[in-house]
Design a protein around this motif. Structure first.
Motif, PDB file in Angstrom:
ATOM      1  N   ARG A 219       1.054  -1.504  -0.069  1.00 37.07           N
ATOM      2  CA  ARG A 219      -0.007   0.149   0.248  1.00 37.07           C
ATOM      3  C   ARG A 219       0.895   0.999  -0.249  1.00 37.07           C
ATOM      4  N   LYS A 220       0.874   2.351  -0.824  1.00 38.21           N
ATOM      5  CA  LYS A 220       1.420   3.629  -0.937  1.00 38.21           C
ATOM      6  C   LYS A 220       1.599   3.951   0.080  1.00 38.21           C
ATOM      7  N   SER A 221       0.683   3.935   0.807  1.00 39.32           N
ATOM      8  CA  SER A 221       0.103   4.771   2.513  1.00 39.32           C
ATOM      9  C   SER A 221       0.849   4.025   3.929  1.00 39.32           C
ATOM     10  N   LYS A 222       1.568   2.983   3.244  1.00 38.61           N
ATOM     11  CA  LYS A 222       2.096   1.792   4.270  1.00 38.61           C
ATOM     12  C   LYS A 222       1.868   1.865   5.399  1.00 38.61           C
ATOM     13  N   ARG A 223       0.534   1.633   5.251  1.00 35.46           N
ATOM     14  CA  ARG A 223      -0.314   0.968   6.508  1.00 35.46           C
ATOM     15  C   ARG A 223      -0.342  -0.573   6.448  1.00 35.46           C
ATOM     16  N   ASN A 224      -0.360  -1.375   7.314  1.00 29.03           N
ATOM     17  CA  ASN A 224      -0.363  -2.225   7.164  1.00 29.03           C
ATOM     18  C   ASN A 224      -1.048  -2.982   8.343  1.00 29.03           C
ATOM     19  N   TYR A 225      -1.396  -4.455   8.169  1.00 28.36           N
ATOM     20  CA  TYR A 225      -1.744  -5.157   9.905  1.00 28.36           C
ATOM     21  C   TYR A 225      -1.344  -6.234  10.206  1.00 28.36           C
ATOM     22  N   PHE A 226      -0.577  -6.364  10.251  1.00 27.79           N
ATOM     23  CA  PHE A 226       0.522  -7.676  10.879  1.00 27.79           C
ATOM     24  C   PHE A 226       0.259  -8.407  11.996  1.00 27.79           C
ATOM     25  N   LYS A 227       0.165  -6.732  13.100  1.00 27.27           N
ATOM     26  CA  LYS A 227       0.501  -7.326  14.439  1.00 27.27           C
ATOM     27  C   LYS A 227      -1.044  -7.977  14.940  1.00 27.27           C
ATOM     28  N   ASN A 228      -2.085  -7.790  13.484  1.00 22.83           N
ATOM     29  CA  ASN A 228      -3.678  -7.873  14.040  1.00 22.83           C
ATOM     30  C   ASN A 228      -3.167  -9.426  13.529  1.00 22.83           C
ATOM     31  N   VAL A 229      -2.342  -9.941  12.392  1.00 15.39           N
ATOM     32  CA  VAL A 229      -2.631 -11.407  12.131  1.00 15.39           C
ATOM     33  C   VAL A 229      -2.214 -12.118  13.573  1.00 15.39           C
ATOM     34  N   ILE A 230      -0.590 -11.437  13.588  1.00 15.57           N
ATOM     35  CA  ILE A 230       0.166 -11.713  14.696  1.00 15.57           C
ATOM     36  C   ILE A 230      -0.456 -13.053  15.846  1.00 15.57           C
ATOM     37  N   ASP A 231      -1.059 -11.336  16.738  1.00 11.95           N
ATOM     38  CA  ASP A 231      -1.829 -11.439  17.631  1.00 11.95           C
ATOM     39  C   ASP A 231      -3.472 -12.013  17.889  1.00 11.95           C
ATOM     40  N   ALA A 232      -4.330 -12.166  16.463  1.00 10.24           N
ATOM     41  CA  ALA A 232      -5.329 -12.814  16.653  1.00 10.24           C
ATOM     42  C   ALA A 232      -4.567 -14.423  16.497  1.00 10.24           C
ATOM     43  N   ILE A 233      -3.998 -15.004  15.666  1.00 15.28           N
ATOM     44  CA  ILE A 233      -3.935 -16.350  15.207  1.00 15.28           C
ATOM     45  C   ILE A 233      -3.514 -17.521  16.611  1.00 15.28           C
ATOM     46  N   ASN A 234      -3.662 -19.016  16.745  1.00  8.94           N
ATOM     47  CA  ASN A 234      -3.811 -19.708  17.453  1.00  8.94           C
ATOM     48  C   ASN A 234      -2.122 -20.545  17.363  1.00  8.94           C
ATOM     49  N   TYR A 235      -1.109 -20.244  17.651  1.00  2.00           N
ATOM     50  CA  TYR A 235      -0.304 -20.812  17.765  1.00  2.00           C
ATOM     51  C   TYR A 235      -0.185 -22.538  18.050  1.00  2.00           C
ATOM     52  N   ASP A 236      -1.389 -22.537  18.794  1.00  2.00           N
ATOM     53  CA  ASP A 236      -1.113 -24.621  19.329  1.00  2.00           C
ATOM     54  C   ASP A 236      -1.638 -25.043  17.725  1.00  2.00           C
ATOM     55  N   LYS A 237      -2.110 -23.733  17.074  1.00  2.00           N
ATOM     56  CA  LYS A 237      -2.689 -25.030  16.136  1.00  2.00           C
ATOM     57  C   LYS A 237      -2.085 -25.384  14.802  1.00  2.00           C
ATOM     58  N   TYR A 238      -1.711 -23.569  14.424  1.00  2.00           N
ATOM     59  CA  TYR A 238      -1.090 -22.562  13.352  1.00  2.00           C
ATOM     60  C   TYR A 238       0.405 -22.810  13.244  1.00  2.00           C
ATOM     61  N   ASN A 239       1.348 -22.552  12.245  1.00  3.54           N
ATOM     62  CA  ASN A 239       2.471 -22.148  11.757  1.00  3.54           C
ATOM     63  C   ASN A 239       2.011 -21.003  10.889  1.00  3.54           C
ATOM     64  N   LEU A 240       2.071 -20.085  11.363  1.00  4.47           N
ATOM     65  CA  LEU A 240       2.533 -18.025  10.985  1.00  4.47           C
ATOM     66  C   LEU A 240       3.884 -18.265   9.617  1.00  4.47           C
ATOM     67  N   ILE A 241       2.949 -17.831   8.923  1.00  7.52           N
ATOM     68  CA  ILE A 241       4.579 -17.536   7.854  1.00  7.52           C
ATOM     69  C   ILE A 241       4.159 -16.159   6.888  1.00  7.52           C
ATOM     70  N   ILE A 242       4.993 -14.921   7.459  1.00  8.26           N
ATOM     71  CA  ILE A 242       4.653 -13.456   6.595  1.00  8.26           C
ATOM     72  C   ILE A 242       5.600 -13.170   6.157  1.00  8.26           C
ATOM     73  N   LYS A 243       4.557 -13.541   4.628  1.00 10.72           N
ATOM     74  CA  LYS A 243       5.509 -12.860   3.281  1.00 10.72           C
ATOM     75  C   LYS A 243       5.140 -11.117   2.441  1.00 10.72           C
ATOM     76  N   ILE A 248      10.165  -9.494   1.265  1.00  7.13           N
ATOM     77  CA  ILE A 248      10.664  -9.578   3.093  1.00  7.13           C
ATOM     78  C   ILE A 248       9.373 -11.336   3.219  1.00  7.13           C
ATOM     79  N   GLU A 249      10.302 -12.051   4.334  1.00  5.41           N
ATOM     80  CA  GLU A 249       9.607 -13.307   4.585  1.00  5.41           C
ATOM     81  C   GLU A 249      10.079 -13.209   6.353  1.00  5.41           C
ATOM     82  N   SER A 250       8.831 -13.535   6.986  1.00 13.64           N
ATOM     83  CA  SER A 250       9.091 -13.963   8.459  1.00 13.64           C
ATOM     84  C   SER A 250       8.255 -15.587   8.926  1.00 13.64           C
TER      85      SER A 250
END
Length: 366
Positions: A219-243, A248-250
Protein backbone atom coordinates in the motif's frame (compact mmCIF):
# COMPACT_ATOMS: atom_id res chain seq x y z
CA UNK A 1 4.00 23.58 -12.10
CA UNK A 2 7.77 24.10 -12.04
CA UNK A 3 8.32 20.46 -11.02
CA UNK A 4 6.24 19.28 -13.98
CA UNK A 5 8.12 21.62 -16.36
CA UNK A 6 11.49 20.28 -15.17
CA UNK A 7 10.14 16.76 -15.59
CA UNK A 8 9.20 17.44 -19.23
CA UNK A 9 12.58 19.04 -19.98
CA UNK A 10 14.45 16.05 -18.56
CA UNK A 11 12.35 13.66 -20.67
CA UNK A 12 13.13 15.67 -23.80
CA UNK A 13 16.85 15.54 -23.02
CA UNK A 14 16.62 11.79 -22.43
CA UNK A 15 14.96 11.20 -25.81
CA UNK A 16 17.45 13.45 -27.61
CA UNK A 17 20.51 11.72 -26.11
CA UNK A 18 19.41 8.21 -26.97
CA UNK A 19 17.77 8.77 -30.36
CA UNK A 20 20.93 7.82 -32.35
CA UNK A 21 20.79 4.30 -30.82
CA UNK A 22 17.86 3.50 -33.10
CA UNK A 23 20.30 3.20 -36.03
CA UNK A 24 22.24 0.36 -34.40
CA UNK A 25 21.86 -2.99 -36.22
CA UNK A 26 19.69 -5.77 -34.80
CA UNK A 27 21.50 -9.04 -34.11
CA UNK A 28 20.54 -12.49 -32.78
CA UNK A 29 19.72 -11.52 -29.23
CA UNK A 30 16.75 -11.98 -26.91
CA UNK A 31 16.79 -9.60 -23.96
CA UNK A 32 14.86 -10.05 -20.70
CA UNK A 33 14.38 -6.91 -18.59
CA UNK A 34 13.09 -6.36 -15.07
CA UNK A 35 13.34 -3.64 -12.45
CA UNK A 36 11.55 -5.67 -9.78
CA UNK A 37 14.83 -6.55 -8.09
CA UNK A 38 18.60 -6.44 -8.45
CA UNK A 39 18.38 -10.23 -8.58
CA UNK A 40 16.67 -12.19 -11.33
CA UNK A 41 13.03 -12.96 -10.57
CA UNK A 42 11.94 -16.59 -10.70
CA UNK A 43 10.20 -16.12 -14.05
CA UNK A 44 13.22 -14.36 -15.56
CA UNK A 45 15.54 -17.14 -14.36
CA UNK A 46 13.32 -19.87 -15.79
CA UNK A 47 12.75 -18.09 -19.07
CA UNK A 48 16.48 -17.45 -19.44
CA UNK A 49 17.21 -21.13 -18.82
CA UNK A 50 14.56 -22.31 -21.28
CA UNK A 51 15.66 -19.93 -24.02
CA UNK A 52 19.34 -20.87 -23.65
CA UNK A 53 18.44 -24.54 -24.02
CA UNK A 54 16.39 -23.90 -27.16
CA UNK A 55 18.15 -21.11 -29.04
CA UNK A 56 21.84 -21.93 -29.22
CA UNK A 57 22.47 -19.34 -31.95
CA UNK A 58 20.97 -16.49 -29.91
CA UNK A 59 22.57 -14.50 -27.13
CA UNK A 60 20.21 -14.39 -24.14
CA UNK A 61 20.70 -11.20 -22.14
CA UNK A 62 19.21 -10.42 -18.72
CA UNK A 63 19.05 -6.87 -17.34
CA UNK A 64 17.73 -6.74 -13.78
CA UNK A 65 18.10 -3.61 -11.67
CA UNK A 66 15.82 -2.39 -8.92
CA UNK A 67 14.69 1.21 -9.32
CA UNK A 68 14.49 2.04 -5.63
CA UNK A 69 13.36 5.14 -3.79
CA UNK A 70 16.85 6.07 -2.59
CA UNK A 71 18.63 8.69 -4.68
CA UNK A 72 21.69 6.43 -4.90
CA UNK A 73 19.60 3.63 -6.44
CA UNK A 74 18.02 5.99 -8.95
CA UNK A 75 21.42 7.34 -10.00
CA UNK A 76 22.81 3.83 -10.33
CA UNK A 77 19.84 2.86 -12.50
CA UNK A 78 20.17 5.93 -14.72
CA UNK A 79 23.89 5.31 -15.24
CA UNK A 80 22.99 1.93 -16.73
CA UNK A 81 20.53 3.47 -19.19
CA UNK A 82 22.91 3.38 -22.21
CA UNK A 83 23.24 -0.39 -21.72
CA UNK A 84 19.47 -0.80 -21.56
CA UNK A 85 18.86 1.27 -24.67
CA UNK A 86 21.59 -0.58 -26.56
CA UNK A 87 20.03 -4.00 -25.95
CA UNK A 88 16.48 -2.78 -26.54
CA UNK A 89 17.44 -1.45 -29.96
CA UNK A 90 19.71 -4.33 -31.02
CA UNK A 91 17.71 -7.40 -29.88
CA UNK A 92 15.21 -9.25 -32.04
CA UNK A 93 12.92 -9.77 -29.05
CA UNK A 94 12.71 -7.87 -25.77
CA UNK A 95 10.62 -9.26 -22.90
CA UNK A 96 9.89 -7.18 -19.79
CA UNK A 97 7.85 -7.86 -16.65
CA UNK A 98 7.00 -4.29 -15.60
CA UNK A 99 7.08 -0.71 -16.91
CA UNK A 100 10.54 -0.03 -18.36
CA UNK A 101 11.10 3.68 -19.17
CA UNK A 102 13.63 3.02 -21.95
CA UNK A 103 11.10 0.81 -23.78
CA UNK A 104 8.15 3.17 -23.66
CA UNK A 105 9.81 6.59 -23.80
CA UNK A 106 11.93 6.09 -26.91
CA UNK A 107 10.84 5.69 -30.50
CA UNK A 108 9.79 2.12 -31.31
CA UNK A 109 12.03 0.18 -33.69
CA UNK A 110 9.89 -1.87 -36.10
CA UNK A 111 12.40 -4.71 -36.38
CA UNK A 112 12.33 -5.31 -32.60
CA UNK A 113 9.41 -7.21 -31.05
CA UNK A 114 8.56 -6.17 -27.49
CA UNK A 115 6.54 -8.43 -25.19
CA UNK A 116 5.16 -7.35 -21.82
CA UNK A 117 4.97 -10.44 -19.57
CA UNK A 118 3.58 -8.72 -16.49
CA UNK A 119 4.96 -10.01 -13.17
CA UNK A 120 1.52 -10.47 -11.59
CA UNK A 121 -0.20 -13.73 -12.42
CA UNK A 122 -3.59 -12.16 -13.00
CA UNK A 123 -5.74 -9.03 -12.77
CA UNK A 124 -7.03 -8.33 -9.27
CA UNK A 125 -6.10 -4.86 -7.98
CA UNK A 126 -6.23 -2.13 -10.61
CA UNK A 127 -2.99 -0.82 -12.11
CA UNK A 128 -1.64 1.10 -15.07
CA UNK A 129 -4.30 3.05 -16.96
CA UNK A 130 -7.02 1.47 -14.80
CA UNK A 131 -5.74 3.33 -11.74
CA UNK A 132 -4.92 6.74 -13.21
CA UNK A 133 -5.64 9.74 -10.99
CA UNK A 134 -6.18 7.63 -7.88
CA UNK A 135 -4.17 7.96 -4.67
CA UNK A 136 -2.02 4.95 -5.57
CA UNK A 137 -1.91 5.53 -9.34
CA UNK A 138 -0.20 8.02 -11.63
CA UNK A 139 -1.61 11.37 -12.64
CA UNK A 140 -2.77 11.35 -16.25
CA UNK A 141 -0.36 14.08 -17.31
CA UNK A 142 2.66 12.12 -16.03
CA UNK A 143 1.43 8.88 -17.59
CA UNK A 144 1.05 10.67 -20.92
CA UNK A 145 4.53 12.16 -20.85
CA UNK A 146 6.09 8.91 -19.65
CA UNK A 147 4.36 7.21 -22.60
CA UNK A 148 3.35 4.67 -19.98
CA UNK A 149 3.14 1.07 -21.26
CA UNK A 150 3.49 2.07 -24.89
CA UNK A 151 5.45 0.32 -27.67
CA UNK A 152 4.42 -3.24 -26.74
CA UNK A 153 3.76 -5.57 -29.66
CA UNK A 154 2.18 -8.14 -27.34
CA UNK A 155 1.05 -8.39 -23.73
CA UNK A 156 0.85 -11.75 -21.95
CA UNK A 157 -2.32 -12.49 -19.95
CA UNK A 158 -2.86 -15.71 -18.03
CA UNK A 159 -6.54 -16.18 -18.97
CA UNK A 160 -9.49 -14.72 -20.82
CA UNK A 161 -10.60 -13.31 -17.45
CA UNK A 162 -7.48 -11.14 -17.29
CA UNK A 163 -7.44 -10.32 -21.00
CA UNK A 164 -10.02 -7.50 -20.97
CA UNK A 165 -8.59 -6.10 -17.74
CA UNK A 166 -5.02 -6.12 -19.09
CA UNK A 167 -6.30 -4.43 -22.24
CA UNK A 168 -7.59 -1.60 -20.06
CA UNK A 169 -4.55 -1.49 -17.76
CA UNK A 170 -2.01 -1.36 -20.62
CA UNK A 171 -4.28 0.66 -22.93
CA UNK A 172 -3.73 -1.87 -25.70
CA UNK A 173 -6.08 -3.62 -28.15
CA UNK A 174 -7.20 -7.08 -27.10
CA UNK A 175 -5.93 -8.62 -30.33
CA UNK A 176 -2.40 -7.86 -29.10
CA UNK A 177 -2.91 -9.87 -25.93
CA UNK A 178 -1.77 -13.49 -25.95
CA UNK A 179 -2.91 -16.08 -23.43
CA UNK A 180 0.02 -17.85 -21.83
CA UNK A 181 1.10 -19.08 -18.41
CA UNK A 182 4.16 -17.72 -16.67
CA UNK A 183 7.15 -20.08 -16.35
CA UNK A 184 6.82 -20.28 -12.56
CA UNK A 185 3.56 -22.25 -12.69
CA UNK A 186 5.05 -25.45 -14.04
CA UNK A 187 8.17 -25.03 -11.92
CA UNK A 188 6.23 -24.70 -8.65
CA UNK A 189 3.87 -27.55 -9.55
CA UNK A 190 6.73 -29.88 -10.42
CA UNK A 191 8.76 -29.03 -7.29
CA UNK A 192 6.11 -28.30 -4.67
CA UNK A 193 6.84 -31.37 -2.52
CA UNK A 194 10.58 -30.71 -2.65
CA UNK A 195 10.14 -27.06 -1.60
CA UNK A 196 7.66 -28.02 1.12
CA UNK A 197 10.11 -30.51 2.67
CA UNK A 198 12.97 -28.01 2.33
CA UNK A 199 11.15 -25.25 4.23
CA UNK A 200 9.75 -27.59 6.91
CA UNK A 201 13.27 -28.90 7.53
CA UNK A 202 14.93 -25.47 7.44
CA UNK A 203 12.62 -23.99 10.09
CA UNK A 204 11.70 -27.16 12.00
CA UNK A 205 8.01 -26.52 11.39
CA UNK A 206 5.68 -28.74 13.40
CA UNK A 207 4.09 -31.16 10.94
CA UNK A 208 1.09 -31.54 13.24
CA UNK A 209 0.18 -27.89 12.76
CA UNK A 210 -1.48 -26.16 9.83
CA UNK A 211 0.75 -23.72 7.94
CA UNK A 212 -0.79 -20.32 7.25
CA UNK A 213 0.87 -17.88 4.84
CA UNK A 214 -0.12 -14.24 5.26
CA UNK A 215 0.85 -12.31 2.10
CA UNK A 216 -0.72 -8.85 1.79
CA UNK A 217 -0.16 -6.42 -1.04
CA UNK A 218 1.83 -3.19 -0.92
CA UNK A 219 0.00 0.00 0.00
CA UNK A 220 1.35 3.40 -0.90
CA UNK A 221 0.17 4.66 2.47
CA UNK A 222 2.41 1.98 4.07
CA UNK A 223 -0.34 1.02 6.52
CA UNK A 224 -0.29 -2.67 7.37
CA UNK A 225 -2.09 -5.19 9.53
CA UNK A 226 0.67 -7.64 10.42
CA UNK A 227 0.21 -7.15 14.17
CA UNK A 228 -3.49 -7.95 13.91
CA UNK A 229 -2.74 -11.31 12.32
CA UNK A 230 0.20 -12.12 14.61
CA UNK A 231 -1.90 -11.40 17.72
CA UNK A 232 -5.05 -13.22 16.58
CA UNK A 233 -3.66 -16.56 15.46
CA UNK A 234 -3.82 -19.72 17.61
CA UNK A 235 -0.22 -20.92 17.71
CA UNK A 236 -1.22 -24.24 19.21
CA UNK A 237 -2.95 -25.04 15.94
CA UNK A 238 -1.07 -23.01 13.31
CA UNK A 239 2.41 -22.10 12.12
CA UNK A 240 2.37 -18.53 10.79
CA UNK A 241 4.52 -17.45 7.85
CA UNK A 242 4.46 -13.81 6.74
CA UNK A 243 5.54 -12.67 3.31
CA UNK A 244 5.67 -8.91 3.03
CA UNK A 245 5.31 -7.36 -0.41
CA UNK A 246 8.78 -6.88 -1.85
CA UNK A 247 10.08 -10.24 -0.74
CA UNK A 248 10.56 -9.88 3.03
CA UNK A 249 9.61 -13.17 4.67
CA UNK A 250 8.96 -13.79 8.37
CA UNK A 251 8.17 -17.01 10.18
CA UNK A 252 6.48 -17.07 13.58
CA UNK A 253 6.23 -20.05 15.92
CA UNK A 254 4.33 -19.55 19.20
CA UNK A 255 4.17 -15.81 18.48
CA UNK A 256 7.96 -15.57 18.37
CA UNK A 257 9.64 -14.49 15.18
CA UNK A 258 12.13 -17.21 14.24
CA UNK A 259 13.11 -16.02 10.79
CA UNK A 260 13.07 -12.93 8.61
CA UNK A 261 14.89 -12.71 5.31
CA UNK A 262 14.73 -11.29 1.82
CA UNK A 263 13.71 -13.33 -1.22
CA UNK A 264 15.31 -16.57 -0.07
CA UNK A 265 12.06 -18.43 -0.58
CA UNK A 266 9.57 -15.98 -2.08
CA UNK A 267 6.85 -17.93 -3.95
CA UNK A 268 8.26 -21.23 -2.67
CA UNK A 269 6.50 -20.37 0.60
CA UNK A 270 3.24 -21.22 -1.16
CA UNK A 271 4.37 -24.83 -1.38
CA UNK A 272 4.54 -25.23 2.40
CA UNK A 273 1.33 -23.33 3.10
CA UNK A 274 -2.02 -25.04 3.69
CA UNK A 275 -3.97 -21.79 3.86
CA UNK A 276 -3.14 -18.43 2.28
CA UNK A 277 -4.50 -15.20 3.74
CA UNK A 278 -4.13 -12.17 1.48
CA UNK A 279 -6.08 -9.05 0.54
CA UNK A 280 -5.77 -7.58 -2.96
CA UNK A 281 -2.56 -9.32 -4.01
CA UNK A 282 -2.18 -11.28 -7.24
CA UNK A 283 -0.45 -13.98 -5.17
CA UNK A 284 -4.06 -15.15 -4.98
CA UNK A 285 -3.74 -16.68 -8.43
CA UNK A 286 -0.40 -18.34 -7.68
CA UNK A 287 -1.95 -19.89 -4.58
CA UNK A 288 -4.96 -21.12 -6.52
CA UNK A 289 -2.70 -22.71 -9.15
CA UNK A 290 -1.29 -24.87 -6.33
CA UNK A 291 -4.80 -25.69 -5.03
CA UNK A 292 -4.34 -23.73 -1.81
CA UNK A 293 -7.21 -22.43 0.29
CA UNK A 294 -7.32 -18.63 -0.03
CA UNK A 295 -9.09 -16.22 2.33
CA UNK A 296 -9.15 -12.43 2.16
CA UNK A 297 -8.43 -10.19 5.15
CA UNK A 298 -9.48 -6.69 4.06
CA UNK A 299 -9.89 -4.37 7.08
CA UNK A 300 -9.46 -1.33 4.84
CA UNK A 301 -11.70 -2.54 2.01
CA UNK A 302 -13.73 0.66 1.53
CA UNK A 303 -10.67 2.87 1.88
CA UNK A 304 -8.69 0.75 -0.59
CA UNK A 305 -11.47 0.94 -3.20
CA UNK A 306 -11.22 4.73 -3.01
CA UNK A 307 -7.43 4.79 -3.09
CA UNK A 308 -6.88 2.26 -5.88
CA UNK A 309 -9.82 -0.15 -6.43
CA UNK A 310 -9.97 -3.74 -7.63
CA UNK A 311 -11.40 -5.10 -10.86
CA UNK A 312 -13.84 -7.35 -9.03
CA UNK A 313 -14.04 -9.65 -6.02
CA UNK A 314 -12.83 -13.22 -6.50
CA UNK A 315 -15.88 -15.43 -7.05
CA UNK A 316 -16.67 -17.51 -3.91
CA UNK A 317 -13.87 -15.70 -2.09
CA UNK A 318 -14.32 -15.29 1.66
CA UNK A 319 -13.73 -11.61 2.56
CA UNK A 320 -13.33 -10.42 6.16
CA UNK A 321 -12.76 -6.98 7.67
CA UNK A 322 -12.18 -8.47 11.12
CA UNK A 323 -9.32 -10.95 11.63
CA UNK A 324 -11.00 -12.75 14.55
CA UNK A 325 -14.09 -13.38 12.44
CA UNK A 326 -11.84 -14.77 9.70
CA UNK A 327 -10.28 -17.31 12.06
CA UNK A 328 -13.68 -18.29 13.46
CA UNK A 329 -14.85 -19.07 9.93
CA UNK A 330 -11.60 -20.41 8.50
CA UNK A 331 -13.12 -23.87 8.00
CA UNK A 332 -16.04 -22.45 5.98
CA UNK A 333 -13.89 -22.40 2.88
CA UNK A 334 -15.56 -22.42 -0.52
CA UNK A 335 -13.82 -23.75 -3.61
CA UNK A 336 -12.68 -21.07 -6.02
CA UNK A 337 -12.81 -21.99 -9.71
CA UNK A 338 -9.16 -21.72 -10.74
CA UNK A 339 -10.05 -22.27 -14.40
CA UNK A 340 -11.76 -18.88 -14.50
CA UNK A 341 -8.59 -17.06 -13.47
CA UNK A 342 -5.75 -19.12 -14.95
CA UNK A 343 -5.42 -21.10 -18.15
CA UNK A 344 -2.70 -23.55 -17.17
CA UNK A 345 -3.23 -25.47 -20.41
CA UNK A 346 -2.25 -22.47 -22.52
CA UNK A 347 0.91 -22.36 -24.60
CA UNK A 348 4.08 -21.30 -22.80
CA UNK A 349 5.67 -17.97 -23.72
CA UNK A 350 8.38 -19.82 -25.68
CA UNK A 351 5.72 -20.98 -28.15
CA UNK A 352 5.04 -17.39 -29.17
CA UNK A 353 8.72 -16.48 -29.21
CA UNK A 354 9.27 -19.30 -31.68
CA UNK A 355 6.53 -17.97 -33.98
CA UNK A 356 7.93 -14.44 -33.81
CA UNK A 357 11.44 -15.59 -34.74
CA UNK A 358 9.98 -17.55 -37.66
CA UNK A 359 8.16 -14.45 -38.86
CA UNK A 360 4.71 -15.96 -38.28
CA UNK A 361 1.64 -14.06 -37.12
CA UNK A 362 1.01 -14.29 -33.39
CA UNK A 363 -2.46 -14.07 -31.90
CA UNK A 364 -4.09 -15.54 -28.80
CA UNK A 365 -6.56 -17.53 -30.95
CA UNK A 366 -3.69 -19.73 -32.11
Amino acid sequence: MMKYLIFKILLSIFKFIFYPFIFLPVTNKITLISRMSDNKTLDIKLLERNLKLKYYDYKIVVLSDYFGKKISKKIKYLLKMPKYVFYIYTSKIVICDCYIPAISLLKKKKSVTIIQAWHASGAYKKFGYSSLNTYEGYESKYAKNLNMHKNYDYVVATSDYSKAKFSEAFNIDQDKIIISHLPRYEYLLENKEKFRDEIISRFSLNNNKINILYAPTFRKSKRNYFKNVIDAINYDKYNLIIKKHGGIESIYINKKKVYEGTKNYDLKLLCVSDIVITDYSAITFDALSLNKKVLFYVPDYDKYLNERDIYEKITNGLYYKDINTLFKNIDSYKNIDIKKYLNLESYPIEFYIDKILKGETVYEKL
